[in-house]
Design an enzyme around this catalytic site. Structure first.
Site, PDB file in Angstrom:
ATOM      1  N   MET A  71      28.737 -35.938 -27.087  1.00 34.87           N
ATOM      2  CA  MET A  71      28.439 -37.268 -26.552  1.00 34.87           C
ATOM      3  C   MET A  71      28.753 -38.313 -27.644  1.00 34.87           C
ATOM      4  SD  MET A  71      26.812 -39.180 -24.179  1.00 34.87           S
ATOM      5  CE  MET A  71      25.842 -40.698 -24.111  1.00 34.87           C
ATOM      6  N   CYS A  92      31.651 -43.093 -18.548  1.00 31.78           N
ATOM      7  CA  CYS A  92      30.810 -41.888 -18.488  1.00 31.78           C
ATOM      8  C   CYS A  92      31.245 -40.901 -17.408  1.00 31.78           C
ATOM      9  CB  CYS A  92      29.351 -42.278 -18.223  1.00 31.78           C
ATOM     10  SG  CYS A  92      28.808 -43.767 -19.097  1.00 31.78           S
ATOM     11  N   HIS A 101      43.682 -28.292 -15.980  1.00 27.34           N
ATOM     12  CA  HIS A 101      44.267 -29.625 -16.165  1.00 27.34           C
ATOM     13  C   HIS A 101      45.757 -29.575 -15.827  1.00 27.34           C
ATOM     14  CE1 HIS A 101      44.056 -33.740 -17.524  1.00 27.34           C
ATOM     15  NE2 HIS A 101      45.079 -33.532 -18.326  1.00 27.34           N
ATOM     16  N   HIS A 107      46.796 -28.651 -24.385  1.00 27.64           N
ATOM     17  CA  HIS A 107      47.294 -29.729 -23.513  1.00 27.64           C
ATOM     18  C   HIS A 107      48.811 -29.650 -23.501  1.00 27.64           C
ATOM     19  CE1 HIS A 107      48.207 -33.620 -21.816  1.00 27.64           C
ATOM     20  NE2 HIS A 107      46.946 -33.708 -21.437  1.00 27.64           N
ATOM     21  N   CYS A 161      33.249 -37.485 -17.856  1.00 30.67           N
ATOM     22  CA  CYS A 161      32.577 -36.257 -18.332  1.00 30.67           C
ATOM     23  C   CYS A 161      31.385 -35.889 -17.451  1.00 30.67           C
ATOM     24  CB  CYS A 161      32.048 -36.451 -19.750  1.00 30.67           C
ATOM     25  SG  CYS A 161      33.357 -36.550 -20.968  1.00 30.67           S
ATOM     26  N   HIS A 162      30.604 -36.892 -17.020  1.00 24.24           N
ATOM     27  CA  HIS A 162      29.343 -36.585 -16.323  1.00 24.24           C
ATOM     28  C   HIS A 162      29.487 -36.578 -14.802  1.00 24.24           C
ATOM     29  CE1 HIS A 162      27.067 -36.696 -20.062  1.00 24.24           C
ATOM     30  NE2 HIS A 162      27.742 -37.782 -20.381  1.00 24.24           N
TER      31      HIS A 162
HETATM   32 FE1  DHE Z   1      47.725 -37.760 -17.781  1.00 22.25          FE
HETATM   33  C1  DHE Z   1      50.035 -35.556 -16.458  1.00 22.25           C
HETATM   34  C2  DHE Z   1      45.296 -36.381 -15.848  1.00 22.25           C
HETATM   35  C3  DHE Z   1      45.377 -39.612 -19.431  1.00 22.25           C
HETATM   36  C4  DHE Z   1      50.192 -39.347 -19.511  1.00 22.25           C
HETATM   37  N1  DHE Z   1      47.664 -36.215 -16.452  1.00 22.25           N
HETATM   38  C5  DHE Z   1      48.730 -35.434 -16.044  1.00 22.25           C
HETATM   39  C6  DHE Z   1      48.264 -34.479 -15.073  1.00 22.25           C
HETATM   40  C7  DHE Z   1      46.918 -34.730 -14.890  1.00 22.25           C
HETATM   41  C8  DHE Z   1      46.546 -35.816 -15.757  1.00 22.25           C
HETATM   42  C9  DHE Z   1      45.986 -34.002 -13.954  1.00 22.25           C
HETATM   43  C10 DHE Z   1      49.108 -33.431 -14.382  1.00 22.25           C
HETATM   44  C11 DHE Z   1      49.798 -34.021 -13.194  1.00 22.25           C
HETATM   45  C12 DHE Z   1      50.701 -33.030 -12.493  1.00 22.25           C
HETATM   46  O1  DHE Z   1      51.437 -32.291 -13.154  1.00 22.25           O
HETATM   47  O2  DHE Z   1      50.661 -32.988 -11.255  1.00 22.25           O
HETATM   48  N2  DHE Z   1      45.687 -37.957 -17.690  1.00 22.25           N
HETATM   49  C13 DHE Z   1      44.886 -37.295 -16.823  1.00 22.25           C
HETATM   50  C14 DHE Z   1      43.505 -37.666 -17.034  1.00 22.25           C
HETATM   51  O3  DHE Z   1      42.513 -37.321 -16.353  1.00 22.25           O
HETATM   52  C15 DHE Z   1      43.451 -38.430 -18.290  1.00 22.25           C
HETATM   53  C16 DHE Z   1      42.940 -37.482 -19.355  1.00 22.25           C
HETATM   54  C17 DHE Z   1      42.500 -39.626 -18.326  1.00 22.25           C
HETATM   55  C18 DHE Z   1      42.652 -40.667 -17.233  1.00 22.25           C
HETATM   56  O4  DHE Z   1      41.739 -41.474 -17.070  1.00 22.25           O
HETATM   57  O5  DHE Z   1      43.671 -40.667 -16.542  1.00 22.25           O
HETATM   58  C19 DHE Z   1      44.936 -38.732 -18.498  1.00 22.25           C
HETATM   59  N3  DHE Z   1      47.782 -39.242 -19.222  1.00 22.25           N
HETATM   60  C20 DHE Z   1      46.724 -39.857 -19.745  1.00 22.25           C
HETATM   61  C21 DHE Z   1      47.104 -40.844 -20.718  1.00 22.25           C
HETATM   62  O6  DHE Z   1      46.334 -41.620 -21.368  1.00 22.25           O
HETATM   63  C22 DHE Z   1      48.571 -40.733 -20.893  1.00 22.25           C
HETATM   64  C23 DHE Z   1      48.878 -40.168 -22.279  1.00 22.25           C
HETATM   65  C24 DHE Z   1      49.316 -42.056 -20.778  1.00 22.25           C
HETATM   66  C25 DHE Z   1      49.355 -42.660 -19.400  1.00 22.25           C
HETATM   67  O7  DHE Z   1      50.437 -42.995 -18.952  1.00 22.25           O
HETATM   68  O8  DHE Z   1      48.311 -42.782 -18.790  1.00 22.25           O
HETATM   69  C26 DHE Z   1      48.912 -39.730 -19.804  1.00 22.25           C
HETATM   70  N4  DHE Z   1      49.736 -37.507 -17.965  1.00 22.25           N
HETATM   71  C27 DHE Z   1      50.568 -38.293 -18.695  1.00 22.25           C
HETATM   72  C28 DHE Z   1      51.936 -37.842 -18.513  1.00 22.25           C
HETATM   73  C29 DHE Z   1      51.892 -36.739 -17.647  1.00 22.25           C
HETATM   74  C30 DHE Z   1      50.493 -36.553 -17.318  1.00 22.25           C
HETATM   75  C31 DHE Z   1      53.162 -38.452 -19.180  1.00 22.25           C
HETATM   76  C32 DHE Z   1      53.066 -35.916 -17.129  1.00 22.25           C
HETATM   77  C33 DHE Z   1      53.600 -35.032 -18.195  1.00 22.25           C
HETATM   78  C34 DHE Z   1      54.758 -34.222 -17.753  1.00 22.25           C
HETATM   79  O9  DHE Z   1      55.642 -33.985 -18.581  1.00 22.25           O
HETATM   80  O10 DHE Z   1      54.814 -33.832 -16.590  1.00 22.25           O
END
Ligand code: DHE
Length: 592
Positions: A132, A91, A371, A414, A94-95
């Site tokens: 939700m 939760c 983001h 995204h 989002c919350h």
């Molecule tokens: Fe990410 C980048 C946050 C879930 C793979 N992810 C980022 C960035 C943020 C972020 C803020 C940018 C960082 C930067 O540039 O400084 N990601 C989040 C979350 O909050 C989210 C939605 C949920 C969580 O609980 O983390 C989340 N992210 C994921 C995944 O489920 C992914 C697909 C698989 C994993 O490895 O966790 C994932 N995020 C990535 C990747 C990047 C990324 C591969 C960098 C991409 C790039 O090319 O720079």
């Protein structure tokens, strides 16, 4: 083998996916079961639901019931602990950690007591059209868990611990001091062509040789490791885990390994290093989701120098937000500044690192729920998604000013770091795909040469389907790759769309070919998703992660960019849940 989709099939896939997404609940057809053991499934069925953050580290902390008052629901300490765990995992994304609301509604006791137990119970059970998830009817939460959560929300939320300098210093380790490190490269690896691969659920990264496809090292990192970034010199690799642990790896060592590490909070997602001329490798920075703060560290040792809280007022309403998370951080090439996205207050901070004692920060009013994002091809402009608002924000990093805020026309952009290319009709553009629909949007990035198009969405076209996370090209490539890992259709989530850039034409919907990357990986067990295209250093090959459950086989698939044919499948029992991949040269130089 290559599949070419007809427009009709595309439309069908798109609308089927959208119908499932818009239904709001899991809505998985029998033949499209959720991928087992996938942590994101726990957020509900639509791609956007499944992409909400899980505060998995916070979920492990021990909490006490805050001072019970007369009339509070009776809850044992054990139930409260369980409720907190469920809340942080499912939760809080989002919350909010403190239940004061983010993309979801606030759930503080003054409000929840007004709603009352019955309302909360049915809200959790059936969900709402506003987004939700239907936790109860989907079976994600049992009847007992729904009851427990309805009671839990009537109580005051526990406040998770802060994480300041004493905690950071306690966690900080210099494993190899700078003076004991090699003075020249001690291995035969072409470092520029090395790929740092996130092994998400193993809490490790694999360093894969881009020339031989050999795994050169597997290095222990933080929990649910997230991203890698490279120092300006290309020598040091920085990796951050969701538990906010930063590992600094020296790529010059005979066997590259961690030379320093630190924990900068409880939950984090971003790390970067100083890239301005004259400041190369001087500082590192990491941003946290909890506590809401960023920290500037010494670029040689990770010694924490300066912690700055991001708590403050929302840019437009000018009301206080207690937990604005730090999302993407980039390094400016035009000024000695870090570019810091503060999600919930909608501010982009340009943090001048020349004088940490007299820290100067430019605070730009941007848009809420910032983001990820990247630089345009000249590196002057930072383009970032305010994804829950469907907008792109453009910052001029040379002038230190807001340039534009533009709606993409799609749902939940995204981009990752996005994709820069020269469109035959519109000139230089930067592209994003979308999590909430199948569209790709192009924004003009050339205010000098193409002022009419600058910072406007010049074109938008369909790719494979909703649930896209990343889009990529390279200056030496003719192709634009778009993934769809969170699409509810298994075949779509295991495929990638490829557009030929030179065929793009104003007013004409571009055709694409679909590469069945998952099928090429030849994995018999599970339903792996294909995620994040990443180029090798010369831009001749593009690598994809075939991301399966942690107890199942995963792979990396390498495709020849010219022929779009399979070049290599990398499999190894150590490749557990590969997701992000970061080529050293492209990441160091911000080439994408
Ligand atoms: Fe990410 C980048 C946050 C879930 C793979 N992810 C980022 C960035 C943020 C972020 C803020 C940018 C960082 C930067 O540039 O400084 N990601 C989040 C979350 O909050 C989210 C939605 C949920 C969580 O609980 O983390 C989340 N992210 C994921 C995944 O489920 C992914 C697909 C698989 C994993 O490895 O966790 C994932 N995020 C990535 C990747 C990047 C990324 C591969 C960098 C991409 C790039 O090319 O720079």
């Amino acid at each position: 083998m290559r599949i070419k989709l007809t427009t009709a099939k595309r439309a069908l896939l798109g609308s089927a996916a959208m119908a499932i997404m818009l239904a709001g609940g899991p809505g998985w057809a029998e033949d499209k079961k959720p991928i087992p053991d996938d942590p994101k499934i726990s957020h509900g069925g639509s791609p956007a639901d499944r992409y909400e953050p899980s505060m998995t580290t916070l979920a492990e902390i021990q909490v006490q019931i805050p001072g019970r008052k007369d009339g509070d629901p009776v809850m044992t300490q054990e139930e409260f602990q369980t409720g907190t765990k469920i809340y942080f995992e499912r939760c809080a994304g989002c919350h909010g950690v403190l239940r004061k609301g983010a993309t979801g509604k606030p759930l503080t006791p003054d409000l929840t007591r007004e709603y009352g137990y019955d309302h909360l119970h049915s809200f959790i059970t059936y969900g709402s059209p506003a987004g939700m998830p239907n936790w109860g009817t989907s079976g994600e939460l049992s009847e007992e868990q729904v009851d427990l959560m309805a009671r839990y929300l009537l109580l005051e939320p526990p406040a998770p611990p802060e994480f300041g300098m004493p905690e950071m210093l306690e966690s900080w380790k210099v494993i190899v001091a700078p003076e004991d490190r090699p003075t020249k490269k001690m291995n035969d690896i072409d470092i520029e062509n090395l790929m740092s691969v996130t092994l998400r659920d193993a809490g490790e990264i694999a360093l894969i040789d881009g020339d031989t496809y050999e795994i050169r090292e597997v290095i222990k990192t933080g929990y649910a490791v997230h991203i890698s970034r490279i120092s300006a010199s290309g020598r040091y690799l920085f990796v951050i885990g969701r538990d906010a642990r930063v590992n600094m790896i020296d790529l010059w060592m005979e066997h590259p390994s961690t030379v320093a590490e630190i924990k900068i909070g409880m939950e984090a997602r971003s790390v970067e290093t100083s890239k301005m001329e004259g400041w190369e490798d001087k500082y590192a920075i990491a941003g946290a989701y909890w506590p809401p703060q960023y920290v500037i560290m010494d670029g040689d040792t990770l010694e924490p120098k300066k912690i700055v809280s991001t708590r403050g007022n929302i840019y437009d309403e000018q009301t206080y937000h207690p937990e604005p998370r730090v999302a993407a951080i980039l390094s400016s090439h035009y000024r000695p500044e870090f570019i810091v996205n503060v999600k919930e207050t909608g501010k982009i901070l340009l943090v001048d690192y020349t004088d940490l004692k007299n820290l100067k920060t430019t605070e730009i009013e941007a848009e809420r729920f910032l983001h990820d994002g990247g630089l345009d091809s000249t590196h002057r402009y930072f383009i970032t998604a305010a994804n829950a608002r469907g907008k792109l924000v453009v910052i001029d990093t040379k002038e230190g000013k807001l340039t534009a805020i533009t709606e993409t026309g799609g749902q939940t952009p995204h981009p990752g770091r996005g994709a820069n290319f020269v469109h035959p009709d519109y000139g230089p553009v930067w592209a994003t795909s979308h999590l909430g629909d199948e569209s790709v949007a192009l924004i003009g990035t050339d205010p000098e040469g193409h002022p009419e198009q600058a910072w406007k969405i010049v074109d938008s076209f369909y790719a494979l389907g909703g649930g896209s996370l990343f889009i990529k090209t390279h200056p030496n490539s003719e192709n634009l790759y778009v993934d769809a890992p969170l699409n509810p259709d298994a075949e779509t989530s295991a495929s990638v769309a490829v557009f030929k850039i030179s065929d793009m034409k104003q007013g004409v919907e571009p055709e694409f070919v679909t590469l069945p990357i998952g099928e090429w990986a030849g994995i018999a067990d599970g339903q792996p998703r294909v995620v994040q295209p990443e180029f090798n250093k010369n831009g001749t090959e593009v690598w994809f992660s075939v991301w399966n459950a942690k107890d199942k086989e995963s792979a990396i698939v390498v495709v020849d960019d010219k022929t779009l044919e399979l070049k290599q499948v990398i499999k190894d029992p150590r490749l557990i849940t590969p997701t992000g991949k970061f080529n050293v040269l492209n990441t160091q130089k911000d080439v994408y």
